[in-house]
Scaffold this active site. Structure first.
Site, mmCIF file in Angstrom:
data_model
loop_
_atom_site.group_PDB
_atom_site.id
_atom_site.type_symbol
_atom_site.label_atom_id
_atom_site.label_comp_id
_atom_site.label_asym_id
_atom_site.label_seq_id
_atom_site.Cartn_x
_atom_site.Cartn_y
_atom_site.Cartn_z
ATOM 1 N N THR A 2 55.861 48.709 49.626
ATOM 2 C CA THR A 2 57.087 47.938 49.411
ATOM 3 C C THR A 2 56.818 46.907 48.324
ATOM 4 O OG1 THR A 2 56.563 46.055 50.857
ATOM 5 C CG2 THR A 2 57.503 48.039 51.894
ATOM 6 N N ASP A 3 57.862 46.343 47.773
ATOM 7 C CA ASP A 3 57.661 45.142 46.967
ATOM 8 C C ASP A 3 57.463 43.965 47.939
ATOM 9 O OD1 ASP A 3 57.336 43.369 44.928
ATOM 10 O OD2 ASP A 3 59.151 43.920 43.850
ATOM 11 N N TYR A 4 57.141 42.836 47.394
ATOM 12 C CA TYR A 4 56.755 41.619 48.122
ATOM 13 C C TYR A 4 57.807 41.209 49.166
ATOM 14 C CZ TYR A 4 54.094 37.171 47.859
ATOM 15 O OH TYR A 4 53.306 36.086 48.094
ATOM 16 N N ALA A 26 59.680 42.932 50.920
ATOM 17 C CA ALA A 26 60.956 43.663 50.808
ATOM 18 C C ALA A 26 61.458 44.136 52.172
ATOM 19 C CB ALA A 26 60.814 44.843 49.858
#
Ligand code: NOJ
Length: 762
Positions: A285-287, A289
């Site tokens: 995932t992104d940070y 997310a």
């Protein structure tokens, strides 16, 4: 091609993939992973899916604490953005010596445009249109980063964007799916090389999947919404190109797609990515997310974490939703053990392919870190790629190149700044090592040229705004003097000089993550400075720093020479001096359209024709698709960039006007360097499909060649075109071409082409 042949080819491919998976090495890896998974507890499996931030760099609000203890307990799969070999060695030691399963950590970082040696920001790199340089920049970045313990980079960022208000335009490759795809592949090749387990190659991560660059109103993290046909034809190709090039990991984007955040979007992560594109690496995932899906309105942490896992997302960056809730979801039957095992297996597989089980310290090489980082050769390359990325926007009366004699007045808020030169996302850079414009010019000038320096203005004359952009160790050195005093000082220097070089534009952190702007013009205080300088009657050269296309119609009309330099990286000052003095002839071309004003956004060259197109070269016609107050044309079109020399294009020659089936068409032009300098030109091929079952763009880039010609030299530049180049996704999202008439266009930018019409039948 008949359906039977397609089926046969697919079968052969399937069998060969199957055989490859059955290779002795793979079989051994699968047996190893089977054994490992059998021995792991559920908690340890969830630990592998956990990617806390332990580094010196953090974005967002999340905090990571007690990392060492967590690693010992097997609750950490990897860490990222730690820029210290000692720290990496230590966390790895804890993982492989003190945790029960002794599974090594995967160590990631945002190695975006170089590591210690910093290359231009990605938007700049894309402006080189030179795939060899692009690949080499990623290769060197991998060589340096892997010497200091990092084996996974969160790059390439390949989000297409048509909205320069979005600050992350700086991190991508501009607006075009074809150019973006070629760069995407080249970056993956550069990072991963042929052998992921080599100690100087690293795992790449294509991001942000998907459509992150289409945020509404250019506001970062905002909603995206678009038709599938637009997605497939215009936004998805660069991600797919990375997958086809074998990228090992994919990062989810923050935005939603069709009303479901990418991080929980099963259609995106499973149907498209895995089933249609055949991706077999892992998805991170992104940070935070996953956690952010609570704000998106998708449920509580347990629910959104389960949704992400069900969608086929494997690793949770920072938020610890997987770690803290999946056991409960499993107990309640909301996720299955098979789903957890699958995610864990994919992550372990990546570690295996990196060779970490064989030697967890293979990327921690003190010796290499001393000899292979920030070397003279790497810095020399940084200088070369920076100079190749600069775009000469205007050069009236051949103000450039500068003569190596007389007096230069060097002014502007970015003229004597080193920290801003590397640009946004330069996590591993030592800012004190980069070269300012002033240092670069002084070094090149030697005793032959006198350089008078004056600051002239601030970046922005607003302390609140300035505090927002003077971050991450990149000060703008706000000057509290009266702006009129600074201008007077600069004018005094200009009056004593033969030529003025004004280093103006955005500071580094005016673009990048969470740096959207609603007004993308040059700040007023800088324009006031330019006005005063022009009033002296001295020739003014504007060295323009930016992380995005800017709206600069006034500057384009009044300043005689403009060189856009983006953020050039470590060797900024030297590269700028090389180009200003003509040691290097500029050859960069824009990878994104520069609008005249923000009201034109989104503005891009490969738009549709509409039912009421404006006649070319005209401005306003009532009841046509246009504006009352501004022409439709951009200020500078996609593909645009000048040179100190003049390239002339001969007539476009085509090998045939009537083609059929699998024929190949050759389109060629004679390109002549008709000016006084040697130089490089990017010859661009565009195609228009005149009639389709769905509406088609007015032109699409389908090829380009960067060629170097000596002064006076002529070369024939030929493009081979096959039906493959005519394909697009139709209404049913089938990728195919349709017979009919096509315009073949070759030229020096998207608005300056020679054209020929052909007919291509089945
Ligand atoms: C958030 C950014 O969106 C992403 O590009 C980056 O890789 C991660 N933070 C990790 O730093």
């Amino acid at each position: 091609m008949s359906k039977l042949i397609i089926i046969l080819i697919s079968l052969t491919l399937l069998v060969s993939c199957h055989d490859r998976n059955k290779s002795p090495q793979n079989a051994e890896m699968e047996r190893f992973l089977d054994r490992l998974l059998k021995e792991m507890t559920l908690e340890e499996k969830l630990g592998q899916l956990n990617l806390p931030a332990a580094g010196d760099i953090t974005t967002g609000q999340a905090q990571s604490w007690g990392i060492a203890q967590k690693i010992r307990e097997g609750k950490v799969g990897g860490l990222f953005n730690i820029s210290s070999l000692e720290k990496i060695r230590e966390v790895q030691r804890i993982a492989v010596e003190e945790s029960r399963m002794k599974i090594p950590l995967i160590i990631g970082m945002d190695v975006i445009h170089g590591y210690r040696t910093v290359f231009p920001i990605p938007l700049g790199i894309s402006s080189t249109w030179d795939l060899e340089l692009v690949e080499k920049s990623a290769r060197i970045a991998a060589q340096e980063a892997t010497a200091e313990g990092i084996c996974w980079t969160f790059s390439p960022m390949v989000d297409i964007s048509r909205d320069p208000r979005w600050g992350r335009v700086s991190e991508g490759n501009g607006e075009d799916p074809y150019l973006g795809s070629r760069i995407s592949e080249a970056m993956v090749r550069g990072y991963q090389g042929d052998d992921l387990s080599a100690n100087n190659t690293m795992l790449a991560c294509v991001k942000h999947f998907a459509l992150y660059g289409a945020a509404e109103a250019g506001r970062d993290y905002n909603t995206t919404d678009m038709s599938r046909i637009r997605m497939y034809n215009e936004y998805l190709p660069p991600y797919q190109a990375a997958i086809d090039a074998g990228v090992g990991t994919v990062m989810t984007s923050f935005n939603e797609i069709d009303g479901i955040p990418a991080t929980a979007n099963k259609w995106l992560m499973t149907d498209l990515l895995r089933d249609q594109w055949g991706f077999d690496g892992f998805v991170v995932t992104d940070y935070t997310a996953i956690n952010e899906m609570i704000n998106h309105g998708m449920g509580d942490l347990q629910q959104v974490s389960a949704l992400a896992l069900q969608a086929n997302v494997d690793m949770d960056m920072v938020g610890e939703g997987f770690l803290s809730t999946l056991q409960k979801s499993l107990d309640e039957g909301k996720v299955t053990l098979a789903q957890i095992d699958q995610a864990c297996r994919r992550i372990l597989k990546a570690k295996y392919r990196l060779g970490l089980f064989e030697d967890p310290y293979r990327y921690c090489d003190e010796e290499r870190s001393k000899t292979e980082i920030f070397t003279d050769a790497h810095r020399q390359f940084a200088r070369e790629i920076a100079a190749s990325s600069f775009v000469l926007m205007k050069n009236e009366d051949s103000v450039l190149p500068l003569k190596k004699g007389g007096t230069i007045a060097l002014v502007g808020p970015l003229a004597d700044n080193t920290e801003n030169m590397p640009g946004t996302w330069s996590v591993a850079a030592d800012f004190s090592q980069s070269t300012s414009v002033r240092k670069g010019l002084e070094a090149a000038a030697g005793n032959d040229v006198k350089i008078l320096y004056a600051r002239g203005s601030n970046v922005v004359q607003d302390t609140l705004f300035d505090s927002r952009i003077s971050i991450f160790g990149k000060p703008t050195y706000y000057d509290t003097r009266d702006p009129a005093v600074m201008i007077r000082e600069a004018v005094a220097a200009a009056l004593k000089a033969d030529v003025v070089v004004a280093a103006v534009g955005e500071s580094a952190e005016m673009s990048g993550e969470a740096s959207s702007r609603s007004d993308i013009s040059l700040p007023e205080c800088q324009r006031d400075l330019l006005k005063a300088l022009l009033a002296t009657g001295k020739p003014v050269v504007m060295v323009l720093f930016s992380g995005r296309p800017l709206t600069i119609p006034w500057e384009a009309a009044h300043v005689p020479a403009i060189l856009t330099v983006w953020y050039p990286g470590t060797e900024a000052g030297h590269a700028i001096a090389d180009v200003l003095f003509g040691t290097v002839n500029p050859s960069g071309k824009l990878s994104a359209t520069w609008p005249q004003n923000v009201g034109q956004i989104p503005l891009f060259y490969n738009h549709k024709n509409t039912g009421r197109p404006l006649a070319p070269g005209t401005w306003f016609q009532k009841f046509q698709s246009n504006y009352l107050d501004i022409p439709n044309e951009p200020l500078f079109p996609f593909g645009y960039g000048l040179s100190y020399t003049t390239f002339t294009y001969g007539d476009l020659k085509i090998s045939k006007e009537q083609l059929s089936g699998e024929d190949t068409l050759t389109a060629s032009v004679d390109l002549t360097n008709a000016g006084p300098y040697d130089g490089a030109e990017v010859v661009q091929l565009y195609i228009r499909d005149l009639v389709g079952s769905v509406t088609r763009p007015v032109k699409e880039l389908k090829g380009f060649r960067k060629v170097f010609l000596k002064a006076g030299e002529t070369q024939t530049i030929a493009f081979k075109i096959t039906p493959e180049d005519l394909k697009f996704y139709n209404y049913d999202l089938e990728y195919d071409w349709e017979p009919g008439d096509f315009d073949i266009m070759v030229g020096s930018n998207s608005a300056d082409v020679k054209s020929a019409r052909i007919s291509w039948q089945r």
